[in-house]
Motif scaffolding. Structure first.
Motif, PDB file in Angstrom:
ATOM      1  N   SER A   1     -37.969   8.858  17.965  1.00  0.00           N
ATOM      2  CA  SER A   1     -37.241  10.002  18.512  1.00  0.00           C
ATOM      3  C   SER A   1     -37.259  10.127  20.039  1.00  0.00           C
ATOM      4  O   SER A   1     -36.210  10.435  20.616  1.00  0.00           O
ATOM      5  N   PRO A   2     -38.359   9.892  20.754  1.00  0.00           N
ATOM      6  CA  PRO A   2     -38.284  10.027  22.212  1.00  0.00           C
ATOM      7  C   PRO A   2     -37.232   9.115  22.847  1.00  0.00           C
ATOM      8  O   PRO A   2     -36.423   9.576  23.658  1.00  0.00           O
ATOM      9  N   SER A   3     -37.205   7.845  22.457  1.00  0.00           N
ATOM     10  CA  SER A   3     -36.236   6.935  23.070  1.00  0.00           C
ATOM     11  C   SER A   3     -34.816   7.207  22.586  1.00  0.00           C
ATOM     12  O   SER A   3     -33.871   7.192  23.376  1.00  0.00           O
ATOM     13  N   VAL A   4     -34.644   7.460  21.304  1.00  0.00           N
ATOM     14  CA  VAL A   4     -33.305   7.724  20.765  1.00  0.00           C
ATOM     15  C   VAL A   4     -32.729   9.014  21.345  1.00  0.00           C
ATOM     16  O   VAL A   4     -31.533   9.102  21.633  1.00  0.00           O
ATOM     17  N   LEU A   5     -33.572  10.020  21.542  1.00  0.00           N
ATOM     18  CA  LEU A   5     -33.108  11.316  22.024  1.00  0.00           C
ATOM     19  C   LEU A   5     -33.143  11.447  23.546  1.00  0.00           C
ATOM     20  O   LEU A   5     -32.744  12.469  24.088  1.00  0.00           O
ATOM     21  N   GLY A   6     -33.623  10.405  24.236  1.00  0.00           N
ATOM     22  CA  GLY A   6     -33.601  10.389  25.692  1.00  0.00           C
ATOM     23  C   GLY A   6     -34.562  11.346  26.354  1.00  0.00           C
ATOM     24  O   GLY A   6     -34.295  11.839  27.454  1.00  0.00           O
ATOM     25  N   VAL A   7     -35.693  11.602  25.706  1.00  0.00           N
ATOM     26  CA  VAL A   7     -36.701  12.501  26.279  1.00  0.00           C
ATOM     27  C   VAL A   7     -37.920  11.673  26.654  1.00  0.00           C
ATOM     28  O   VAL A   7     -38.568  11.088  25.799  1.00  0.00           O
ATOM     29  N   GLU A   8     -38.207  11.624  27.961  1.00  0.00           N
ATOM     30  CA  GLU A   8     -39.359  10.855  28.442  1.00  0.00           C
ATOM     31  C   GLU A   8     -40.597  11.736  28.513  1.00  0.00           C
ATOM     32  O   GLU A   8     -40.505  12.955  28.647  1.00  0.00           O
ATOM     33  N   ASN A   9     -41.755  11.104  28.438  1.00  0.00           N
ATOM     34  CA  ASN A   9     -43.047  11.789  28.565  1.00  0.00           C
ATOM     35  C   ASN A   9     -43.151  12.995  27.631  1.00  0.00           C
ATOM     36  O   ASN A   9     -43.527  14.098  28.040  1.00  0.00           O
ATOM     37  N   VAL A  10     -42.849  12.757  26.382  1.00  0.00           N
ATOM     38  CA  VAL A  10     -42.884  13.815  25.375  1.00  0.00           C
ATOM     39  C   VAL A  10     -44.296  14.375  25.260  1.00  0.00           C
ATOM     40  O   VAL A  10     -45.260  13.632  25.139  1.00  0.00           O
ATOM     41  N   ASP A  11     -44.404  15.703  25.312  1.00  0.00           N
ATOM     42  CA  ASP A  11     -45.708  16.325  25.104  1.00  0.00           C
ATOM     43  C   ASP A  11     -45.726  17.242  23.875  1.00  0.00           C
ATOM     44  O   ASP A  11     -46.769  17.741  23.500  1.00  0.00           O
ATOM     45  N   THR A  12     -44.561  17.440  23.256  1.00  0.00           N
ATOM     46  CA  THR A  12     -44.495  18.250  22.045  1.00  0.00           C
ATOM     47  C   THR A  12     -43.540  17.597  21.051  1.00  0.00           C
ATOM     48  O   THR A  12     -42.405  17.270  21.407  1.00  0.00           O
ATOM     49  N   THR A  13     -44.040  17.391  19.839  1.00  0.00           N
ATOM     50  CA  THR A  13     -43.216  16.876  18.747  1.00  0.00           C
ATOM     51  C   THR A  13     -43.514  17.726  17.528  1.00  0.00           C
ATOM     52  O   THR A  13     -44.677  18.005  17.243  1.00  0.00           O
ATOM     53  N   TYR A  14     -42.477  18.155  16.841  1.00  0.00           N
ATOM     54  CA  TYR A  14     -42.716  18.857  15.583  1.00  0.00           C
ATOM     55  C   TYR A  14     -41.600  18.563  14.602  1.00  0.00           C
ATOM     56  O   TYR A  14     -40.510  18.157  14.978  1.00  0.00           O
ATOM     57  N   VAL A  15     -41.919  18.750  13.336  1.00  0.00           N
ATOM     58  CA  VAL A  15     -40.992  18.502  12.238  1.00  0.00           C
ATOM     59  C   VAL A  15     -40.840  19.792  11.441  1.00  0.00           C
ATOM     60  O   VAL A  15     -41.827  20.477  11.176  1.00  0.00           O
ATOM     61  N   ILE A  16     -39.609  20.093  11.087  1.00  0.00           N
ATOM     62  CA  ILE A  16     -39.341  21.247  10.233  1.00  0.00           C
ATOM     63  C   ILE A  16     -38.542  20.761   9.032  1.00  0.00           C
ATOM     64  O   ILE A  16     -37.534  20.070   9.193  1.00  0.00           O
ATOM     65  N   LEU A  17     -39.006  21.100   7.847  1.00  0.00           N
ATOM     66  CA  LEU A  17     -38.231  20.865   6.631  1.00  0.00           C
ATOM     67  C   LEU A  17     -37.467  22.149   6.383  1.00  0.00           C
ATOM     68  O   LEU A  17     -38.065  23.214   6.228  1.00  0.00           O
ATOM     69  N   GLU A  18     -36.141  22.058   6.378  1.00  0.00           N
ATOM     70  CA  GLU A  18     -35.303  23.240   6.298  1.00  0.00           C
ATOM     71  C   GLU A  18     -33.953  22.889   5.689  1.00  0.00           C
ATOM     72  O   GLU A  18     -33.655  21.726   5.465  1.00  0.00           O
ATOM     73  N   ALA A  19     -33.144  23.897   5.477  1.00  0.00           N
ATOM     74  CA  ALA A  19     -31.777  23.662   5.011  1.00  0.00           C
ATOM     75  C   ALA A  19     -30.898  23.361   6.219  1.00  0.00           C
ATOM     76  O   ALA A  19     -30.984  24.033   7.250  1.00  0.00           O
ATOM     77  N   TRP A  20     -30.097  22.326   6.111  1.00  0.00           N
ATOM     78  CA  TRP A  20     -29.124  21.983   7.142  1.00  0.00           C
ATOM     79  C   TRP A  20     -27.767  21.939   6.449  1.00  0.00           C
ATOM     80  O   TRP A  20     -27.556  21.124   5.561  1.00  0.00           O
ATOM     81  N   GLU A  21     -26.895  22.843   6.839  1.00  0.00           N
ATOM     82  CA  GLU A  21     -25.583  22.958   6.196  1.00  0.00           C
ATOM     83  C   GLU A  21     -25.727  23.079   4.683  1.00  0.00           C
ATOM     84  O   GLU A  21     -25.009  22.453   3.910  1.00  0.00           O
ATOM     85  N   GLY A  22     -26.732  23.871   4.259  1.00  0.00           N
ATOM     86  CA  GLY A  22     -26.936  24.170   2.853  1.00  0.00           C
ATOM     87  C   GLY A  22     -27.667  23.117   2.048  1.00  0.00           C
ATOM     88  O   GLY A  22     -27.847  23.280   0.842  1.00  0.00           O
ATOM     89  N   LYS A  23     -28.115  22.045   2.704  1.00  0.00           N
ATOM     90  CA  LYS A  23     -28.806  20.971   1.979  1.00  0.00           C
ATOM     91  C   LYS A  23     -30.189  20.750   2.587  1.00  0.00           C
ATOM     92  O   LYS A  23     -30.379  20.911   3.787  1.00  0.00           O
ATOM     93  N   PRO A  24     -31.160  20.340   1.758  1.00  0.00           N
ATOM     94  CA  PRO A  24     -32.506  20.080   2.285  1.00  0.00           C
ATOM     95  C   PRO A  24     -32.476  18.984   3.358  1.00  0.00           C
ATOM     96  O   PRO A  24     -31.773  17.983   3.207  1.00  0.00           O
ATOM     97  N   ALA A  25     -33.219  19.217   4.427  1.00  0.00           N
ATOM     98  CA  ALA A  25     -33.230  18.262   5.535  1.00  0.00           C
ATOM     99  C   ALA A  25     -34.574  18.284   6.237  1.00  0.00           C
ATOM    100  O   ALA A  25     -35.376  19.202   6.056  1.00  0.00           O
ATOM    101  N   MET A  26     -34.795  17.253   7.045  1.00  0.00           N
ATOM    102  CA  MET A  26     -35.970  17.199   7.905  1.00  0.00           C
ATOM    103  C   MET A  26     -35.466  17.044   9.339  1.00  0.00           C
ATOM    104  O   MET A  26     -34.627  16.198   9.623  1.00  0.00           O
ATOM    105  N   ALA A  27     -35.948  17.915  10.223  1.00  0.00           N
ATOM    106  CA  ALA A  27     -35.527  17.922  11.614  1.00  0.00           C
ATOM    107  C   ALA A  27     -36.731  17.608  12.495  1.00  0.00           C
ATOM    108  O   ALA A  27     -37.799  18.181  12.316  1.00  0.00           O
ATOM    109  N   ILE A  28     -36.519  16.696  13.447  1.00  0.00           N
ATOM    110  CA  ILE A  28     -37.571  16.305  14.382  1.00  0.00           C
ATOM    111  C   ILE A  28     -37.164  16.790  15.768  1.00  0.00           C
ATOM    112  O   ILE A  28     -36.051  16.517  16.226  1.00  0.00           O
TER     113      ILE A  28
END
Length: 111
Positions: free
Chosen positions: A57-84
């Protein structure tokens, strides 16, 4: 830390939010789900795909020197999803959303 909402056996619309940080802490807070809220069975999460996405995710999302990463399991457009989500001290942020099998459904990269 981890925070998990679990439906109760007595009423599937009632939830308990359990909080863990260096172990279990106290009694869960109580809540109610809105009608139609999708439930997510964590047994359906492709953990290998999730771990791979977290690492990339840091390289794909273009964020350097990441100091916070979190994951949320939630509904995305009404369907189960995982967001980083990733961010750094300059509040440069990106997030990446997948279905539970690891297929990308949305990407917001820092520009």
């Amino acid at each position: 830390y981890a925070s998990v909402n679990v439906t109760t056996a007595a009423n599937p619309r009632h939830t308990e939010r359990w909080y863990f940080s260096k172990g279990y802490e106290g009694e869960p807070s109580k809540g109610t789900l809105a009608p139609g809220t999708p439930l997510i069975d964590i047994a359906n999460v492709d953990t290998a795909a999730l771990v791979n996405a977290i690492k990339r995710s840091p390289s794909v999302l273009g964020v350097e020197n990441v100091d916070t990463t979190y994951v949320i399991l939630e509904a995305w457009e009404g369907k189960p999803a995982m967001a980083i989500y990733v961010s750094n001290e300059f509040h440069e942020t990106g997030y990446w959303v997948f279905d539970l099998s690891g297929k990308e459904v949305f990407r917001y990269a820092f520009e």
